[in-house]
Design an enzyme around this catalytic site. Structure first.
Site, PDB file in Angstrom:
ATOM      1  N   HIS A 206       0.718  -1.013   0.349  1.00 19.07           N
ATOM      2  CA  HIS A 206      -0.312   0.368  -0.223  1.00 19.07           C
ATOM      3  C   HIS A 206       0.883   1.461   0.003  1.00 19.07           C
ATOM      4  O   HIS A 206       0.498   2.061  -0.798  1.00 19.07           O
ATOM      5  CB  HIS A 206      -0.872   0.143   1.172  1.00 19.07           C
ATOM      6  CG  HIS A 206      -2.605  -0.803   0.922  1.00 19.07           C
ATOM      7  ND1 HIS A 206      -2.046  -2.174   1.337  1.00 19.07           N
ATOM      8  CD2 HIS A 206      -2.805  -1.140   0.538  1.00 19.07           C
ATOM      9  CE1 HIS A 206      -3.314  -2.551   0.620  1.00 19.07           C
ATOM     10  NE2 HIS A 206      -3.335  -1.870   0.004  1.00 19.07           N
ATOM     11  N   GLU A 451     -11.153 -10.291  -5.097  1.00 23.10           N
ATOM     12  CA  GLU A 451      -9.937 -10.217  -3.988  1.00 23.10           C
ATOM     13  C   GLU A 451      -9.464 -11.844  -3.503  1.00 23.10           C
ATOM     14  O   GLU A 451      -8.989 -11.667  -3.067  1.00 23.10           O
ATOM     15  CB  GLU A 451      -9.822  -9.181  -3.628  1.00 23.10           C
ATOM     16  CG  GLU A 451     -10.408  -8.638  -2.146  1.00 23.10           C
ATOM     17  CD  GLU A 451     -10.149  -7.190  -1.518  1.00 23.10           C
ATOM     18  OE1 GLU A 451      -8.841  -6.435  -2.283  1.00 23.10           O
ATOM     19  OE2 GLU A 451     -10.565  -7.308  -0.843  1.00 23.10           O
ATOM     20  N   ASP A 475      -4.667  -8.362  -4.423  1.00 22.71           N
ATOM     21  CA  ASP A 475      -5.245  -9.809  -3.421  1.00 22.71           C
ATOM     22  C   ASP A 475      -4.991 -10.117  -3.858  1.00 22.71           C
ATOM     23  O   ASP A 475      -4.513 -12.386  -3.565  1.00 22.71           O
ATOM     24  CB  ASP A 475      -5.648  -9.030  -2.186  1.00 22.71           C
ATOM     25  CG  ASP A 475      -5.740  -8.236  -0.962  1.00 22.71           C
ATOM     26  OD1 ASP A 475      -4.457  -8.187  -0.865  1.00 22.71           O
ATOM     27  OD2 ASP A 475      -6.100  -7.224  -1.055  1.00 22.71           O
TER      28      ASP A 475
HETATM   29  C1  PEP Z   1      -7.532  -4.896  -4.079  1.00 21.46           C
HETATM   30  O1  PEP Z   1      -6.875  -5.857  -3.349  1.00 21.46           O
HETATM   31  O2  PEP Z   1      -6.297  -5.769  -5.616  1.00 21.46           O
HETATM   32  C2  PEP Z   1      -6.903  -3.456  -4.261  1.00 21.46           C
HETATM   33  C3  PEP Z   1      -7.893  -2.728  -5.479  1.00 21.46           C
HETATM   34  O3  PEP Z   1      -7.356  -3.146  -3.165  1.00 21.46           O
HETATM   35  P1  PEP Z   1      -6.364  -2.778  -2.002  1.00 21.46           P
HETATM   36  O4  PEP Z   1      -5.242  -2.578  -2.965  1.00 21.46           O
HETATM   37  O5  PEP Z   1      -6.676  -1.712  -1.191  1.00 21.46           O
HETATM   38  O6  PEP Z   1      -6.534  -3.773  -1.284  1.00 21.46           O
HETATM   39 MG    MG Z   2      -7.813  -5.601  -1.541  1.00 22.64          MG
END
Ligand code: PEP
Ligand code: MG
Length: 592
Positions: A206, A451, A475
């Protein structure tokens, strides 16, 4: 031609490699983060809570140990001369973390003095340092500094203190750190931070996502970077190549200034596409939306011509604060986003903390877990703590009175979770009606993130329970291939072109289309032009991405034809080998 070999200083390594996670070139002075903690909370702990406090200390100690182990492993990649200096230091820190004088001392201080873990760490570190200084030996006194550093590392894990010092930087500074959490990164102002480099972190962490969304060039996973860069030295961060250059000579500097200028020119050209639709050459319209990490990304979303917000990550509301945001606070922040989008839809995802995204305000609710990515995350936490979800749904419904919103649920794995949320939503709606609050009419659509592999495999059943789907490929890749998206050691194995992942995407898209509900992709692959032909070829018609990626993806879509892209996607889906899949995709892109 003769070359002179005399009077040459031996070449020293001035460029370090890592993972380029956010493109662009930044040139500026290094600000190397120190682990010091400005304020340590001190309070008395009641007898019945002392063991829990000891456990909290043990958890912080375990995190500090893990971090040192990771840094040590990364350091193995270093040239011998650097490793010889750094290795023993990290080993010494590891030994101190294991030492019974420190760990045992803190545990006993918590129990006997009835104080919180932070106060106990500070007291024990102080006593150990004073003890060493009293011997009057210079070497032993210098070990005191190591003990302080180890103490600071534990305190940082205990307090999850963010680096507020970012607010004091001069414009264009390059931040260098061992590790930056998403919460740390959220505090960066792109007007002040030119770029950053860290020792730990993977491409789809993130922190990386945050860097891309703010358009800050960043390189993660550079071994021992904070020990090898002097504060104040000039640095170049090449976020595309995944390289940092320390103290560049005049020629290198000129070369990178040219590169940075060329990139700006390209961005100016792409900006002209802002008002044009993302339509393929054979007339298929693709909706391009923005992912929002922080409200301040809105400006980039407008500049990129976003047709809506396809994913509003609400974690920002919970970061860098000791308490939970009230309904009114959440409503005010969401309303600002909804109003700013002027009638274009805003997809608001409910809280997705847990795993690597740990909000300080929720720390108490999520116990330490051996596998945080498989633990109490996202919708699981929301259903365990329904008050959290109710407050958030209330705020979303009220924000929806000011423009179209959609509710998106993270990490769904079964239809019972969707039903449970719908029941809570109905309760919240009645309560707001009784309060005579102004809320969204009609009640916003409820969508789910796909996900988790289990959700993708049951996408047909889930599609009957929800109003739209969003494929979270970050994910989904992690869980399908069992590869931690934030771990730079396995970053080379993290491959969204793995046939298993492509089959899950295809299955989900087909299930959504059969059930007549919209489906989008909002993982990081949506923002990489390379994947656009494949996703369009698989039937995806909505993409949501970092706002800074919109122009480049739009350009690629306007060059491709959906018909041939579909044929190429079919050919790709017949393949089992990732390398062959990559070749088929890259050849197609080259022909555009
Ligand atoms: C993902 O998992 O692709 C997603 C968009 O959510 P995040 O990156 O916030 O986990
Ligand atoms: Mg995600």
């Amino acid at each position: 031609m003769k070359t002179s070999t005399t009077a040459r200083r031996p070449a020293r390594p001035t460029s370090f490699e890592g993972i380029g996670v956010s493109g662009g070139i930044a040139i500026g002075p290094a600000y190397v983060l120190e682990g010091g903690i400005a304020q340590v909370p001190e309070f008395t702990v009641e007898a019945h809570a002392l063991e829990a406090e000891v456990d909290r200390f043990k958890a912080a100690l375990a995190k500090a140990r893990r971090q040192i182990r990771k840094l040590r492993r990364k350091a193995e990649a270093l040239p011998v001369s650097v490793l010889e200096e750094l290795g023993p230091l990290l080993d010494a820190h590891a030994a101190m973390l294991d030492s019974s004088r420190l760990a045992g001392g803190v545990e006993s201080a918590i129990r006997t003095r009835s104080v919180n873990a932070e106060a106990a760490v500070q007291a024990v570190v102080g006593e150990l340092v004073r003890g060493l200084e009293a011997v009057g030996d210079a070497y032993l006194a210098s070990r005191g500094q190591d003990i302080r550093e180890v103490g600071d590392r534990i305190l940082r894990h205990l307090t999850a203190t963010p680096y507020h010092a970012f607010a004091l930087l001069t414009p264009g500074t390059i931040v260098v750190a061992e590790e930056l959490s998403p919460a740390d990164t959220a505090l960066m102002d792109p007007a002040l931070v030119g770029g950053f480099a860290t020792a730990l972190g993977g491409a789809d962490s993130h922190t990386a996502i945050m860097a891309r969304s703010m358009g800050i060039p960043a390189v993660l996973g550079v071994p021992a970077v904070s020990a090898r860069v002097r504060p104040g030295v000039r640095l170049i961060v090449d976020g595309e190549a995944g390289r940092i250059i320390v103290d560049p000579d005049a020629d290198t500097l000129a070369e990178y200034r040219r590169k940075a200028e060329a990139r700006k020119r390209l961005e100016r050209q792409l900006a002209r596409l802002r008002a044009m639709p993302a339509t393929t050459t054979d007339g298929v319209r693709i909706a391009l939306q923005a992912n929002l990490e922080l409200p301040r990304d809105l400006e980039n979303a407008h500049q990129g011509g976003a047709e809506g917000i396809g994913l509003l990550r609400t974690e920002f509301l919970f970061m860098n604060r000791p308490d939970l945001p009230t309904e009114d606070e959440q409503y005010a922040a969401l309303r600002q986003v909804v109003e700013s989008m002027q009638g274009r839809p805003v997809t608001i995802r409910t809280l997705d903390v847990g795993g690597e995204k740990l909000a300080t305000a929720l720390g108490e609710r999520i116990a330490e877990s051996a596998n945080p990515a498989l633990g109490l995350r996202a919708i699981r936490l929301a259903l365990k703590e329904p008050k959290l979800l109710e407050t958030q749904l209330s705020a979303i419904l009220r924000a929806g009175a000011h423009g179209p919103v959609r509710i998106l649920l993270p990490m769904i794995s079964s239809i019972s979770q969707v039903r449970a949320v719908r029941a809570i939503l109905a309760r919240v709606v009645s309560r707001l009606k009784r309060r005579k609050a102004r809320i969204a009419r009609p009640i916003p659509p409820v969508g789910i993130m796909i996900e988790v592999p289990g959700a993708a495999l049951t996408a047909d059943a889930l599609a009957r329970e929800c109003d739209f789907m969003a494929l979270g490929t970050n994910d989904l890749t992690m869980y399908t291939l069992a590869i931690d998206r934030g771990d730079e050691q396995v970053a080379d194995l993290y491959n969204p072109l793995h046939p298993a992942l492509l089959r899950l995407i295809q299955f989900t898209v087909e299930a959504a289309l059969r059930n007549g509900i919209p489906v989008s992709v909002c993982g990081e692959i949506a923002g990489d032009p390379r994947y656009a032909p494949l996703l369009v070829g698989l039937g995806v018609r909505e993409l949501s991405m970092a706002a800074t990626a919109l122009p480049r993806v739009k350009q690629r879509i306007r060059r491709l034809a959906a018909g041939p892209a579909t044929q190429r996607a079919r050919a790709i889906m017949d393949q089992a080998d990732e390398t062959r899949i990559a070749t088929l995709l890259d050849d197609f892109n080259e022909g555009l």
